[in-house]
Enzyme design. Structure first.
Site, short mmCIF file in Angstrom:
data_model
loop_
_atom_site.label_atom_id
_atom_site.label_comp_id
_atom_site.label_asym_id
_atom_site.label_seq_id
_atom_site.Cartn_x
_atom_site.Cartn_y
_atom_site.Cartn_z
N SER A 238 0.83 -1.19 0.00
CA SER A 238 0.00 0.00 0.00
C SER A 238 0.87 1.26 0.00
O SER A 238 1.68 1.44 -0.91
CB SER A 238 -0.95 -0.05 1.20
OG SER A 238 -1.95 0.93 1.11
N ASP A 464 -8.91 -4.27 -6.03
CA ASP A 464 -8.39 -3.61 -4.83
C ASP A 464 -9.14 -2.29 -4.60
O ASP A 464 -9.09 -1.38 -5.43
CB ASP A 464 -6.89 -3.34 -5.01
CG ASP A 464 -6.23 -2.86 -3.72
OD1 ASP A 464 -6.88 -2.19 -2.92
OD2 ASP A 464 -5.03 -3.16 -3.54
N HIS A 493 -7.16 -5.88 -0.76
CA HIS A 493 -6.05 -4.94 -0.61
C HIS A 493 -4.91 -5.64 0.11
O HIS A 493 -5.00 -5.94 1.29
CB HIS A 493 -6.51 -3.73 0.18
CG HIS A 493 -5.46 -2.66 0.32
ND1 HIS A 493 -4.74 -2.19 -0.74
CD2 HIS A 493 -5.00 -1.98 1.42
CE1 HIS A 493 -3.89 -1.26 -0.33
NE2 HIS A 493 -4.04 -1.13 0.98
#
Length: 529
Positions: A238, A464, A493
């Site tokens: 991320s 995602d 995610h």
């Protein structure tokens, strides 16, 4: 990023380039009896400039137990996995390394296969503001046999977790809120955002200018040097994918094997990074609704997708009329959409079930019934509506606001909300709302212009809802030497070691083992339930 070291007999990175000497032959073929050939040495190259960070690069790390006390579950997990912890000293301000210092906390599980050692693998789990010091045990498990060849290093970035803290003393753990359905609600959120910014200036103003991704990358390079590594490997999720891009740009040649999972495109990253995720979140909500409808006997939220979505919309409307009482909390039109948003980042039965229980509790509250929230909902509301996690929200916001400037005129956000809200009344008020960065001092540095190419392994799910697949494809396009591993058909995610895809995990592990990227991009099917 990555880092590794051994306290006894650790390797030191080479400082500077070796001096080169050149020779000029000045041959004087004399007619004398000597007939000598004379050679004049060129002047020696100038000495390299002193390293202004030498005391940080050369510091000796004191490795100790990671256990902070009997209630420290993270420390217990690290202890059981054989990890040790240390505090790395870094400058607060890299422009003045002789000035104030702070500490960055790291953990390390040493590799056992010293004959085939690759080096250190540095971890970042995202956020910004996410703690990573506790991640080495589960990452080593995901790495399987290849883990023995690495020192796996978890890092709590500056101002996060066990590192020197930045705390604005907020009444919330997150700046994220929904704007509400009208101008009055938006004005309340504008005042809320301005108050959060004021609290940060009051309680942490001396630290705010130094809470940036560029400084975090500089800290990582100090960690690399202190661990005695010439290059480091890196696994970032991320926001950690953006941090990896920044580090590779600022410190070229110091990365070995780089894996970025849940890839954030640099042009998307900033105080408004959630804009553009609305469709992915709507898709994730529909996927959850299908699963929940199939489990209607357990949750009673509706036996079709449409019925489940109607239940969610009814709760949203009820919260907009009157705040819902859930335990000791009041869930209003600003908090309710964030609860839904938070429930949709993981695509698996456990996460789906937690969110379904939360929606069931919220429906009961909307009906006026007393509710004791389920564990996931209770922790989510405590995070959002109390100051229990103020340090997390403070650090996350400080980094976002310190990296990239945000629009300062509230009318900009209001216009965006009106446009997006006409299409989406659930997620658009969250992703387009004003935040404290509108009231922040301008960043001290420009955002990093990311390097043109890097042979990295990129991983992303097609659905995602946080770092969209479009972002991953953008970075892949900009880095033609990279390879993209796509998990198809999942609203997930973070994939590697998290989702249970043997295809993804084996591809990443093969790269970590050999250092060779796949010959082409790889598509992985969603595993069977």
């Amino acid at each position: 990023m990555t880092a590794s070291t051994s306290p006894d007999g650790r390797r030191r990175p080479h400082r500077g380039r070796p001096r080169r000497f050149t020779a000029r032959a000045a041959a004087a073929v004399a007619l004398s009896l000597a007939g000598a050939l004379t050679v004049a040495a060129a002047p020696a190259a100038p000495r390299p400039a002193p390293d202004p960070l030498a005391r940080f690069h050369d510091q000796d790390l004191h490795w100790k137990s990671c256990l902070l006390g009997p209630d420290d579950t993270t420390g217990k997990d690290l202890e059981q996995a054989g990890a040790q912890c240390a505090d790395v000293t870094v400058p607060l301000d890299y422009a003045r390394p002789e000035g104030r210092t702070i500490t960055v906390a790291i953990s390390r599980i040493r590799g056992t296969d010293t004959a085939h050692r690759v080096g250190a693998l540095l971890l970042n789990s995202g956020g910004p503001g996410g703690q990573t010091i506790g991640d080495p045990p589960w990452v080593r498990s995901a790495m399987k046999d290849v883990a023995a060849r690495y020192d796996v290093v978890g890092v709590d970035p500056r101002f996060v977790g066990r590192s020197t803290p930045l705390d604005c003393h907020w009444p919330t753990g997150s700046m994220i809120r929904g704007a509400g359905n009208g101008r009055a609600g938006f004005d309340r959120m504008t005042a809320f955002a301005a108050d959060l910014a004021r609290r940060c200036r009051t309680h942490a103003g001396d630290l705010l200018p130094y809470a940036t991704t560029r400084n975090t990358a500089r800290d990582m390079d100090v960690i690399r040097a202190a661990l005695g590594e010439r290059r480091v490997s890196y696994l970032g999720y991320s926001y950690g994918s953006y941090l990896g891009q920044v580090y590779a740009t600022m410190f070229p040649g110091r990365t070995d094997r780089v894996v970025l999972d849940g890839v954030e495109a640099p042009e998307v990253y900033g105080p408004r990074l959630l804009r553009g995720t609305e469709e992915a979140n709507r898709h994730a909500l529909r996927g959850w609704a299908d699963w929940t409808a199939a489990h209607d006997a357990a949750y009673g939220l509706g036996h079709t997708r449409g019925a489940v979505l109607a239940t969610v919309n009814g709760i949203r409307s009820a919260a907009a009329r009157t705040p819902l009482r859930v335990g000791g909390h009041r869930v209003d039109e600003h908090a309710l959409p964030v609860v839904v948003f938070n429930g949709l980042s993981q695509d698996n039965p456990t996460a789906y079930g937690d969110f379904a229980q939360a929606v069931r509790d919220l429906r009961r509250a909307a009906e006026g019934r007393p509710v004791t929230p389920s564990p996931w909902l209770a922790s989510t509301l405590e995070f959002m509506l109390t100051g229990h996690e103020s340090v997390y929200g403070s650090a996350q916001t400080a980094i976002l606001c310190g990296d990239v400037p945000a629009p300062r005129d509230p009318e900009t956000y209001w216009r965006d909300l009106r446009r997006a809200g006409s299409r989406d009344q659930l997620f658009a008020p969250v992703t387009n709302d004003i935040n404290p960065c509108a009231f922040w001092d301008p960043p001290r540095e420009r955002p990093t212009t990311i390097r043109g190419d890097l042979p990295a392994l990129l991983v992303n799910a097609t659905g995602d809802p946080r770092t969209t697949y479009r972002s991953a494809r953008t970075v892949h396009r900009d880095w033609p030497s990279s390879r993209l591993v796509t998990l198809r058909g999942a609203d997930q995610h973070g994939v590697y070691g998290v989702f249970g895809s043997a295809c993804v995990d084996s591809t990443v592990n093969a790269y970590l083992a050999t250092g060779r990227l796949p010959s082409g991009d790889i598509g992985c099917p969603r595993p069977a339930a």
